[in-house]
Design a protein around this motif. Structure first.
Motif, mmCIF file in Angstrom:
data_model
loop_
_atom_site.group_PDB
_atom_site.id
_atom_site.type_symbol
_atom_site.label_atom_id
_atom_site.label_comp_id
_atom_site.label_asym_id
_atom_site.label_seq_id
_atom_site.Cartn_x
_atom_site.Cartn_y
_atom_site.Cartn_z
ATOM 1 N N ARG A 129 -15.626 60.983 76.261
ATOM 2 C CA ARG A 129 -15.194 59.682 76.774
ATOM 3 C C ARG A 129 -14.532 58.820 75.700
ATOM 4 N NH1 ARG A 129 -19.804 58.344 78.136
ATOM 5 N NH2 ARG A 129 -20.357 56.859 76.504
ATOM 6 N N GLU A 130 -15.053 58.864 74.477
ATOM 7 C CA GLU A 130 -14.679 57.875 73.464
ATOM 8 C C GLU A 130 -13.798 58.386 72.332
ATOM 9 O OE1 GLU A 130 -15.373 54.825 73.879
ATOM 10 O OE2 GLU A 130 -16.975 54.810 75.363
ATOM 11 N N LEU A 131 -13.850 59.681 72.041
ATOM 12 C CA LEU A 131 -13.157 60.165 70.842
ATOM 13 C C LEU A 131 -11.641 60.037 70.952
ATOM 14 C CD1 LEU A 131 -13.246 61.490 68.051
ATOM 15 C CD2 LEU A 131 -13.210 63.724 69.197
ATOM 16 N N GLY A 132 -11.083 60.433 72.095
ATOM 17 C CA GLY A 132 -9.637 60.388 72.244
ATOM 18 C C GLY A 132 -9.050 59.018 71.956
ATOM 19 N N PRO A 133 -9.532 57.954 72.607
ATOM 20 C CA PRO A 133 -9.007 56.621 72.317
ATOM 21 C C PRO A 133 -9.215 56.199 70.856
ATOM 22 C CG PRO A 133 -10.199 56.615 74.396
ATOM 23 C CD PRO A 133 -10.447 57.941 73.772
ATOM 24 N N ALA A 134 -10.348 56.600 70.250
ATOM 25 C CA ALA A 134 -10.595 56.240 68.849
ATOM 26 C C ALA A 134 -9.577 56.909 67.932
ATOM 27 C CB ALA A 134 -12.016 56.647 68.455
ATOM 28 N N ILE A 135 -9.310 58.196 68.170
ATOM 29 C CA ILE A 135 -8.320 58.901 67.356
ATOM 30 C C ILE A 135 -6.934 58.310 67.572
ATOM 31 C CG2 ILE A 135 -7.192 61.128 66.962
ATOM 32 C CD1 ILE A 135 -10.060 60.865 65.819
ATOM 33 N N ASP A 136 -6.612 57.955 68.813
ATOM 34 C CA ASP A 136 -5.323 57.308 69.075
ATOM 35 C C ASP A 136 -5.182 56.030 68.257
ATOM 36 O OD1 ASP A 136 -4.574 59.258 70.909
ATOM 37 O OD2 ASP A 136 -5.260 58.111 72.654
ATOM 38 N N GLY A 137 -6.260 55.257 68.175
ATOM 39 C CA GLY A 137 -6.224 54.018 67.404
ATOM 40 C C GLY A 137 -6.046 54.262 65.916
ATOM 41 N N ILE A 138 -6.751 55.274 65.384
ATOM 42 C CA ILE A 138 -6.613 55.600 63.959
ATOM 43 C C ILE A 138 -5.185 56.049 63.658
ATOM 44 C CG2 ILE A 138 -7.353 57.179 62.130
ATOM 45 C CD1 ILE A 138 -10.109 57.272 63.521
ATOM 46 N N LEU A 139 -4.637 56.916 64.498
ATOM 47 C CA LEU A 139 -3.276 57.395 64.294
ATOM 48 C C LEU A 139 -2.266 56.260 64.385
ATOM 49 C CD1 LEU A 139 -3.377 60.720 66.360
ATOM 50 C CD2 LEU A 139 -3.385 60.510 63.867
ATOM 51 N N ALA A 140 -2.476 55.351 65.339
ATOM 52 C CA ALA A 140 -1.530 54.254 65.539
ATOM 53 C C ALA A 140 -1.419 53.374 64.302
ATOM 54 C CB ALA A 140 -1.944 53.422 66.750
ATOM 55 N N ARG A 141 -2.528 53.234 63.543
ATOM 56 C CA ARG A 141 -2.480 52.415 62.325
ATOM 57 C C ARG A 141 -1.544 53.015 61.288
ATOM 58 N NH1 ARG A 141 -8.203 51.973 63.308
ATOM 59 N NH2 ARG A 141 -8.787 53.207 61.465
ATOM 60 N N SER A 142 -1.246 54.304 61.417
ATOM 61 C CA SER A 142 -0.298 54.968 60.516
ATOM 62 C C SER A 142 1.015 55.278 61.235
ATOM 63 C CB SER A 142 -0.904 56.265 59.968
ATOM 64 O OG SER A 142 -2.069 56.009 59.226
ATOM 65 N N ARG A 143 1.234 54.600 62.364
ATOM 66 C CA ARG A 143 2.453 54.755 63.156
ATOM 67 C C ARG A 143 2.629 56.196 63.633
ATOM 68 N NH1 ARG A 143 6.779 50.933 59.763
ATOM 69 N NH2 ARG A 143 5.522 49.021 59.910
ATOM 70 N N LEU A 144 1.530 56.791 64.019
ATOM 71 C CA LEU A 144 1.531 58.137 64.579
ATOM 72 C C LEU A 144 0.917 58.089 65.976
ATOM 73 C CD1 LEU A 144 0.200 60.136 61.484
ATOM 74 C CD2 LEU A 144 2.562 60.118 62.330
ATOM 75 N N LYS A 145 1.200 59.106 66.737
ATOM 76 C CA LYS A 145 0.563 59.253 68.043
ATOM 77 C C LYS A 145 0.072 60.684 68.187
ATOM 78 C CE LYS A 145 5.026 59.856 70.400
ATOM 79 N NZ LYS A 145 5.834 59.825 69.159
ATOM 80 N N ARG A 146 -0.736 60.898 69.206
ATOM 81 C CA ARG A 146 -1.365 62.197 69.390
ATOM 82 C C ARG A 146 -0.343 63.336 69.482
ATOM 83 N NH1 ARG A 146 -5.657 62.711 74.199
ATOM 84 N NH2 ARG A 146 -6.009 60.557 73.513
#
Length: 350
Positions: free
Chosen positions: A249-266
């Protein structure tokens, strides 16, 4: 222009003692079946864990005896020291470096305590300089293989040319408890093993991979998902049944947020390199990160060969992924006490 941080080398090691999953199941039945009425129902976890064997700090017979803090920590100091020397020496050798060239050492471990810390105890034996910077980190658990790697990479980036040694050591089996008649203890008995890994990082050229970004996500109000309880006998596992559904439930959105801080996406990630916390957790990670089932084949092979060794396990996965050939961009992911998700992205070196 800031130089990128490069992973120069990676070495792994395990203790000599091997416990097969069938041996672990048989010993657990002897020790728990007559004292814990739920054991027979729980025993199926040994068959479903996806583990063939694990390495242990002590032989199987040791775990059938009663132990307290002193002998657990004596075993930790002895075996963790040996694994530290083995992995650090190999990693430095692979990088063409010697211990006196190390400027900083980051050590992560959550399964034992020594003060002075392992890096200080082994400084003379390894040959570290007197001005070495030491960063021992406790309490990050399974996430520490990634979060500690991130800490080491940031230290390397802040001091271009400095050699940073990162060591992850866990002796999970030393937390085995004869007195804990609980479901988490039985699951831990079926799941965890011991191991260590070391990496050398430096800002500059060359190496096995470029460290692109690192980040963490701390989930609020999740202290009960994973951790240790501490009493006179030793460390006792805290492990919530809700971990796989929580991860899904939670990991995907968390990883998306971490990646977004480096201007990356899944979609920018060609291969996720995940900590194999267990077969159900791996399946949950594949679902939440929109992977085809059984994509995490290296993770399952490491789990089968070593069990869940906590923090170093993801580095065993990375080692095999490098041997296979890294894609253009990969992301290392692990979860651990906090409850925390950690992510480091790596770029292939031409």
């Amino acid at each position: 222009m800031t130089q990128s941080v490069r992973l120069l080398s990676l070495a792994t090691a395990v203790p000599d003692h091997i416990i097969t999953q069938s041996q672990a199941a048989e010993a657990s039945a002897r020790l728990f079946a007559d004292r814990f009425k739920e054991f027979r129902h729980l025993a199926r976890v040994f068959d479903n864990a996806g583990i063939g064997k694990r390495h242990a700090a002590r032989p199987l017979s040791w775990f059938e005896e009663t132990h307290g803090w002193q002998d657990r920590m004596e075993a930790y100091e002895e075996v963790a020291s040996s694994l530290f020397v083995a992995t650090a020496t190999r990693a430095l050798g692979q990088a063409g470096l010697t211990a006196d060239q190390v400027d900083c050492v980051v050590t992560v471990s959550s399964t034992g305590i020594t003060t002075p810390s392992l890096d200080a105890r082994l400084a003379g034996q390894l040959g570290f300089r007197a001005d070495i910077e030491r960063v021992p980190v406790f309490g990050l658990g399974c996430a520490a293989g990634v979060s500690g790697f991130g800490i080491a990479s940031r230290l390397a980036r802040s001091r271009p040319g400095a050699v940073v040694l990162f060591v992850a050591i866990e002796l999970c089996t030393l937390a085995f408890r004869l007195d804990e008649l609980t479901k988490p203890n039985i699951i831990a008995t079926a799941l965890f093993g011991d191991g260590a890994a070391a990496c050398v990082l430096r800002a500059g050229q060359g190496g096995m991979a470029e460290v692109e970004s690192a980040g963490d996500h701390l989930f609020p109000d999740t202290l009960d998902i994973m951790g240790w309880k501490i009493d006179e006998t030793g460390l006792g596992i805290l492990l919530a049944q809700s971990l796989p559904p929580f991860a899904e439930r939670e990991l995907g959105p968390a990883i998306d947020g971490i990646l977004a801080r480096s201007r990356l996406k899944r979609g920018d990630i060609d291969r996720f390199i995940c900590h194999p916390g267990g077969t159900k957790v791996l399946a949950a990670m594949e679902n939440t990160l929109s992977m085809v089932p059984d994509t995490l084949d290296i993770e399952r092979s490491v789990l089968a060969d070593y069990g869940n060794m906590s923090s170093p396990t993801v580095l065993f996965v990375l080692e095999r992924a490098i041997s296979r050939g890294l894609p253009d961009r990969a992301a290392m992911i692990a979860m651990g006490p906090g409850f925390t998700a950690s992510c480091v992205t790596l770029r292939r070196v031409a």
